[in-house]
Design a protein around this motif. Structure first.
Motif, PDB file in Angstrom:
ATOM      1  N   GLY A 341      27.058 -39.723 -57.731  1.00  0.00           N
ATOM      2  CA  GLY A 341      27.635 -40.325 -56.711  1.00  0.00           C
ATOM      3  C   GLY A 341      28.981 -39.604 -56.346  1.00  0.00           C
ATOM      4  N   SER A 342      29.395 -38.626 -57.132  1.00  0.00           N
ATOM      5  CA  SER A 342      30.656 -37.885 -57.140  1.00  0.00           C
ATOM      6  C   SER A 342      30.566 -36.474 -56.427  1.00  0.00           C
ATOM      7  CB  SER A 342      31.511 -37.802 -58.321  1.00  0.00           C
ATOM      8  OG  SER A 342      31.806 -39.332 -58.774  1.00  0.00           O
ATOM      9  N   MET A 343      31.490 -35.847 -56.064  1.00  0.00           N
ATOM     10  CA  MET A 343      31.707 -34.400 -55.583  1.00  0.00           C
ATOM     11  C   MET A 343      32.773 -33.888 -56.510  1.00  0.00           C
ATOM     12  SD  MET A 343      33.010 -32.756 -52.083  1.00  0.00           S
ATOM     13  CE  MET A 343      31.587 -32.978 -51.066  1.00  0.00           C
ATOM     14  N   TYR A 344      32.318 -32.662 -57.243  1.00  0.00           N
ATOM     15  CA  TYR A 344      33.030 -31.978 -58.061  1.00  0.00           C
ATOM     16  C   TYR A 344      33.299 -30.427 -57.383  1.00  0.00           C
ATOM     17  CZ  TYR A 344      31.765 -34.784 -62.046  1.00  0.00           C
ATOM     18  OH  TYR A 344      31.702 -35.781 -62.858  1.00  0.00           O
ATOM     19  N   ALA A 345      34.726 -30.273 -56.850  1.00  0.00           N
ATOM     20  CA  ALA A 345      35.049 -29.360 -56.194  1.00  0.00           C
ATOM     21  C   ALA A 345      36.175 -28.378 -56.820  1.00  0.00           C
ATOM     22  CB  ALA A 345      35.771 -29.923 -54.858  1.00  0.00           C
ATOM     23  N   THR A 346      36.077 -27.230 -56.369  1.00  0.00           N
ATOM     24  CA  THR A 346      36.896 -26.055 -56.977  1.00  0.00           C
ATOM     25  C   THR A 346      37.847 -25.835 -55.759  1.00  0.00           C
ATOM     26  OG1 THR A 346      35.322 -25.294 -58.449  1.00  0.00           O
ATOM     27  CG2 THR A 346      37.389 -23.843 -57.991  1.00  0.00           C
ATOM     28  N   ILE A 347      39.182 -25.961 -55.959  1.00  0.00           N
ATOM     29  CA  ILE A 347      39.978 -25.681 -54.870  1.00  0.00           C
ATOM     30  C   ILE A 347      40.963 -24.170 -55.243  1.00  0.00           C
ATOM     31  CG2 ILE A 347      42.021 -26.945 -53.734  1.00  0.00           C
ATOM     32  CD1 ILE A 347      39.507 -28.435 -53.546  1.00  0.00           C
ATOM     33  N   SER A 348      41.222 -23.535 -54.245  1.00  0.00           N
ATOM     34  CA  SER A 348      42.036 -22.341 -54.246  1.00  0.00           C
ATOM     35  C   SER A 348      43.256 -22.755 -53.675  1.00  0.00           C
ATOM     36  CB  SER A 348      41.254 -21.294 -53.348  1.00  0.00           C
ATOM     37  OG  SER A 348      42.132 -20.285 -53.339  1.00  0.00           O
ATOM     38  N   ILE A 349      44.407 -22.820 -54.377  1.00  0.00           N
ATOM     39  CA  ILE A 349      45.587 -23.550 -53.958  1.00  0.00           C
ATOM     40  C   ILE A 349      46.433 -22.579 -53.064  1.00  0.00           C
ATOM     41  CG2 ILE A 349      47.837 -24.221 -54.910  1.00  0.00           C
ATOM     42  CD1 ILE A 349      46.349 -25.171 -57.461  1.00  0.00           C
ATOM     43  N   ILE A 350      46.946 -23.347 -52.081  1.00  0.00           N
ATOM     44  CA  ILE A 350      47.737 -22.651 -51.099  1.00  0.00           C
ATOM     45  C   ILE A 350      49.448 -23.072 -51.543  1.00  0.00           C
ATOM     46  CG2 ILE A 350      48.712 -22.735 -48.665  1.00  0.00           C
ATOM     47  CD1 ILE A 350      45.760 -23.441 -48.050  1.00  0.00           C
ATOM     48  N   ASN A 351      49.589 -24.101 -51.779  1.00  0.00           N
ATOM     49  CA  ASN A 351      51.038 -24.488 -52.085  1.00  0.00           C
ATOM     50  C   ASN A 351      50.914 -25.599 -53.081  1.00  0.00           C
ATOM     51  OD1 ASN A 351      53.737 -24.634 -52.237  1.00  0.00           O
ATOM     52  ND2 ASN A 351      54.000 -24.106 -50.054  1.00  0.00           N
ATOM     53  N   VAL A 352      52.073 -25.694 -54.168  1.00  0.00           N
ATOM     54  CA  VAL A 352      51.899 -26.849 -55.025  1.00  0.00           C
ATOM     55  C   VAL A 352      53.075 -27.609 -54.716  1.00  0.00           C
ATOM     56  CG1 VAL A 352      52.052 -27.703 -57.356  1.00  0.00           C
ATOM     57  CG2 VAL A 352      50.655 -25.789 -56.814  1.00  0.00           C
ATOM     58  N   TYR A 353      53.237 -28.801 -54.414  1.00  0.00           N
ATOM     59  CA  TYR A 353      54.233 -29.731 -53.951  1.00  0.00           C
ATOM     60  C   TYR A 353      54.740 -30.648 -55.265  1.00  0.00           C
ATOM     61  CZ  TYR A 353      53.216 -28.359 -49.370  1.00  0.00           C
ATOM     62  OH  TYR A 353      52.699 -27.463 -48.378  1.00  0.00           O
ATOM     63  N   LYS A 354      53.696 -31.017 -55.979  1.00  0.00           N
ATOM     64  CA  LYS A 354      53.962 -31.742 -57.080  1.00  0.00           C
ATOM     65  C   LYS A 354      52.687 -31.394 -58.194  1.00  0.00           C
ATOM     66  CE  LYS A 354      54.927 -36.751 -58.433  1.00  0.00           C
ATOM     67  NZ  LYS A 354      54.851 -37.928 -57.892  1.00  0.00           N
ATOM     68  N   GLU A 355      53.279 -30.797 -59.397  1.00  0.00           N
ATOM     69  CA  GLU A 355      52.012 -30.349 -60.103  1.00  0.00           C
ATOM     70  C   GLU A 355      51.624 -31.617 -61.084  1.00  0.00           C
ATOM     71  OE1 GLU A 355      51.490 -26.827 -63.590  1.00  0.00           O
ATOM     72  OE2 GLU A 355      53.046 -26.694 -62.181  1.00  0.00           O
ATOM     73  N   GLY A 356      52.698 -32.433 -61.494  1.00  0.00           N
ATOM     74  CA  GLY A 356      52.044 -33.338 -62.603  1.00  0.00           C
ATOM     75  C   GLY A 356      51.438 -32.917 -63.766  1.00  0.00           C
ATOM     76  N   SER A 357      50.210 -33.467 -64.156  1.00  0.00           N
ATOM     77  CA  SER A 357      49.423 -32.935 -65.157  1.00  0.00           C
ATOM     78  C   SER A 357      48.087 -32.165 -64.698  1.00  0.00           C
ATOM     79  CB  SER A 357      49.085 -34.208 -66.315  1.00  0.00           C
ATOM     80  OG  SER A 357      48.450 -35.259 -65.585  1.00  0.00           O
ATOM     81  N   LEU A 358      48.299 -31.683 -63.590  1.00  0.00           N
ATOM     82  CA  LEU A 358      46.920 -31.086 -63.121  1.00  0.00           C
ATOM     83  C   LEU A 358      47.071 -29.849 -63.686  1.00  0.00           C
ATOM     84  CD1 LEU A 358      44.914 -31.401 -60.814  1.00  0.00           C
ATOM     85  CD2 LEU A 358      46.294 -30.035 -59.415  1.00  0.00           C
ATOM     86  N   ALA A 359      45.791 -29.565 -64.204  1.00  0.00           N
ATOM     87  CA  ALA A 359      45.384 -28.203 -64.697  1.00  0.00           C
ATOM     88  C   ALA A 359      45.187 -27.106 -63.762  1.00  0.00           C
ATOM     89  CB  ALA A 359      44.191 -28.238 -65.790  1.00  0.00           C
ATOM     90  N   ILE A 360      45.945 -26.035 -63.795  1.00  0.00           N
ATOM     91  CA  ILE A 360      45.867 -25.115 -62.481  1.00  0.00           C
ATOM     92  C   ILE A 360      45.666 -23.761 -63.498  1.00  0.00           C
ATOM     93  CG2 ILE A 360      47.160 -23.734 -60.903  1.00  0.00           C
ATOM     94  CD1 ILE A 360      48.876 -26.562 -60.324  1.00  0.00           C
ATOM     95  N   GLN A 361      44.576 -23.119 -62.760  1.00  0.00           N
ATOM     96  CA  GLN A 361      44.324 -21.866 -63.416  1.00  0.00           C
ATOM     97  C   GLN A 361      45.037 -20.668 -62.597  1.00  0.00           C
ATOM     98  OE1 GLN A 361      40.624 -23.548 -63.042  1.00  0.00           O
ATOM     99  NE2 GLN A 361      41.732 -24.909 -64.014  1.00  0.00           N
ATOM    100  N   GLN A 362      45.258 -19.554 -63.275  1.00  0.00           N
ATOM    101  CA  GLN A 362      45.696 -18.579 -62.284  1.00  0.00           C
ATOM    102  C   GLN A 362      45.171 -16.982 -62.663  1.00  0.00           C
ATOM    103  OE1 GLN A 362      49.900 -18.408 -62.155  1.00  0.00           O
ATOM    104  NE2 GLN A 362      50.109 -16.765 -60.746  1.00  0.00           N
ATOM    105  N   ALA A 363      44.796 -16.283 -61.875  1.00  0.00           N
ATOM    106  CA  ALA A 363      44.170 -14.914 -61.990  1.00  0.00           C
ATOM    107  C   ALA A 363      44.917 -14.215 -60.721  1.00  0.00           C
ATOM    108  CB  ALA A 363      42.762 -15.015 -61.870  1.00  0.00           C
ATOM    109  N   GLY A 364      45.960 -13.259 -61.484  1.00  0.00           N
ATOM    110  CA  GLY A 364      46.579 -12.461 -60.636  1.00  0.00           C
ATOM    111  C   GLY A 364      47.572 -13.692 -59.643  1.00  0.00           C
ATOM    112  N   LYS A 365      47.538 -13.343 -58.595  1.00  0.00           N
ATOM    113  CA  LYS A 365      48.220 -14.139 -57.617  1.00  0.00           C
ATOM    114  C   LYS A 365      47.587 -15.461 -57.146  1.00  0.00           C
ATOM    115  CE  LYS A 365      51.254 -10.431 -55.874  1.00  0.00           C
ATOM    116  NZ  LYS A 365      51.751  -9.609 -54.795  1.00  0.00           N
ATOM    117  N   THR A 366      46.327 -15.665 -57.405  1.00  0.00           N
ATOM    118  CA  THR A 366      45.660 -16.531 -57.156  1.00  0.00           C
ATOM    119  C   THR A 366      45.502 -17.760 -58.097  1.00  0.00           C
ATOM    120  OG1 THR A 366      43.886 -15.145 -56.132  1.00  0.00           O
ATOM    121  CG2 THR A 366      43.194 -17.122 -56.471  1.00  0.00           C
ATOM    122  N   MET A 367      45.711 -18.838 -57.488  1.00  0.00           N
ATOM    123  CA  MET A 367      45.828 -20.281 -58.526  1.00  0.00           C
ATOM    124  C   MET A 367      44.434 -21.124 -57.751  1.00  0.00           C
ATOM    125  SD  MET A 367      49.911 -21.412 -58.762  1.00  0.00           S
ATOM    126  CE  MET A 367      50.008 -21.821 -57.167  1.00  0.00           C
TER     127      MET A 367
END
Length: 426
Positions: A341-367
């Motif tokens: 009943g859930s949706m698993y999504a991948t998000i290409s980040i535009i801006n981070v306002y509050k990172e908290g404990s969110l796991a962010i991957q980075q490849a080049g300039k893309t997060m």
């Protein structure tokens, strides 16, 4: 491939060939001789080594083109492709101008899509063929690319070549130079493991030491269900010095990708795989980025079901939700997969306002990051659209969005208003 050479006051090299530069060949007093190749749009390229480049390189590549190079090296060897120069229109998702590299000529595994100026490490095919395709739209920007290819023996020791197609019932894979010395910088390896239709694949790492980073942004091992690099089918992404827990495929194919950037390196790893009967109980890990073995804590189903029964209506404002949210980002939904009943999504980040404990991957300039929307229809999001996400995270750093969290469509004109969130005190 180079179709001709344009040289200004040039003299042939001692062995009768021009250098593939442009670079000075000879100097007579103050006079330099240059020799540079002229590249056509695609072609069939054969031999032990060679050079390919975008049409018109090093000039600006033309708009609205699709060029395909089919590289073939001698039987029994693999193709190793290295980008010497890359300058294409930059985009987080490489949607406009890009270079695709495939392991083979027809219906083959894609080794990667590249744009901007970030050069990947050496790309290695699983057989003696490789396909390179460059696409440009109506608006072009940059000089394109220049790449060299060579034939190599699969799993060549002491060098940067690795990867391949593994089809035996069991086997081993390891980083270049293992165990004599650290793996090299700037390497890309892909092992494509294929079992019979009625079997699955188990992978275990015996030793593991890959440059540590909280989000595995620099050097990492990524494992995918299936035969291609597809974030929607990613089982896990790993780095650090603790071996990941055993991994089991869902079907009869797995792809293991190892990537090192151009800076720090480490000891590397050695892993083993074996085929298992399909009835073997699997404990496949969820998509995650981790420097530790991943243990799964499933979303409580009763809790999720209760959440999803309430009326779906957004309440409050970004400002009122900011302090209670563990993370706040804006981004584009690039993959969305329904599971239960859930949706698993991948998000290409535009801006981070509050990172908290969110796991962010980075490849080049893309997060990018992973988000689970507990109730697939509340809030409702669509692939390809931009949103602001404000929610909580689980133990593995995945974003968790429940109906009472804040999600809304994001438009570039709202950027200035959202920037005030960064200065908000909680």
């Amino acid at each position: 491939m180079p179709s001709s050479f344009s040289c200004s006051v040039w003299k042939r090299c001692g062995d009768g060939r021009c250098l593939l530069t442009p670079a000075p060949l000879h100097r007579f007093g103050s006079l330099c001789s240059f020799c540079s190749p002229t590249f056509a749009c695609g072609g069939n390229v054969t031999g032990d080594s060679g050079v390919i480049g975008s049409q018109g390189y090093p000039g600006v590549y033309p708009p609205n083109t699709k060029c395909v190079w089919r590289i073939t090296v001698p039987e029994g060897k693999v193709v190793v492709l290295t980008f010497r120069f890359l300058d294409l229109e930059s985009d987080n998702l490489c949607r406009y101008d890009y270079v695709d590299v495939y392991s083979g000529h027809v219906n083959s595994q894609r080794l990667g899509r590249f744009c901007g100026t970030f050069r990947p490490g050496a790309l290695v095919s699983t057989g003696n063929k490789m396909l390179v395709q460059m696409v440009s739209d109506a608006n072009t920007a940059g000089s394109g690319f220049l790449a060299v290819f060579s034939a190599a023996h699969p799993h060549e020791r002491g060098d940067q070549y690795c990867g391949g197609r593994l089809m035996k019932p069991s086997g081993t894979f390891k980083t270049p130079n293992w165990p004599e010395k650290d793996y090299p910088a700037g390497v890309t390896c892909s092992w494509h493991i294929i079992a019979p239709k009625n079997q699955i694949i188990e992978v275990k790492f015996e030793k593991f030491d890959v440059e540590r980073d909280n989000y595995c942004r620099y050097d990492y091992v990524a494992i995918f269900n299936g035969g291609e690099i597809n974030d929607a089918k990613r089982i896990g992404k790993f780095c650090g010095d603790t071996p990941p827990a055993p991994v089991f495929s869902e079907g009869n194919q797995l792809l293991i990708q190892f990537l090192s950037d151009l800076s720090l390196t480490a000891d590397g790893f050695i892993g083993h795989y074996k085929f298992r009967p399909k009835k073997f109980p699997t404990t496949t890990m969820p998509p995650a980025t981790t420097t530790q073995p991943t243990t799964t804590r499933p979303i409580p189903l009763k809790y999720s079901a209760a959440l999803c029964q309430q009326k779906c209506k957004r309440k409050g404002t970004p400002e009122s939700h900011y302090c209670s949210s563990n993370f706040v980002i804006t981004g584009t939904v690039i993959t969305a997969v329904m599971r239960g009943g859930s949706m698993y999504a991948t998000i290409s980040i535009i801006n981070v306002y509050k990172e908290g404990s969110l796991a962010i991957q980075q490849a080049g300039k893309t997060m990018s990051t992973k988000i689970v929307i507990l109730c697939k229809k509340c809030p409702s999001v669509r692939r390809g659209l931009n949103y602001i996400f404000m929610g909580q995270t689980d133990e593995e750093g995945r974003g968790m969005i429940a109906p009472h969290h804040f999600v809304m469509a994001f438009k570039a004109k709202n950027q200035r208003a959202f920037n005030v969130l960064k200065t908000k005190r909680c």
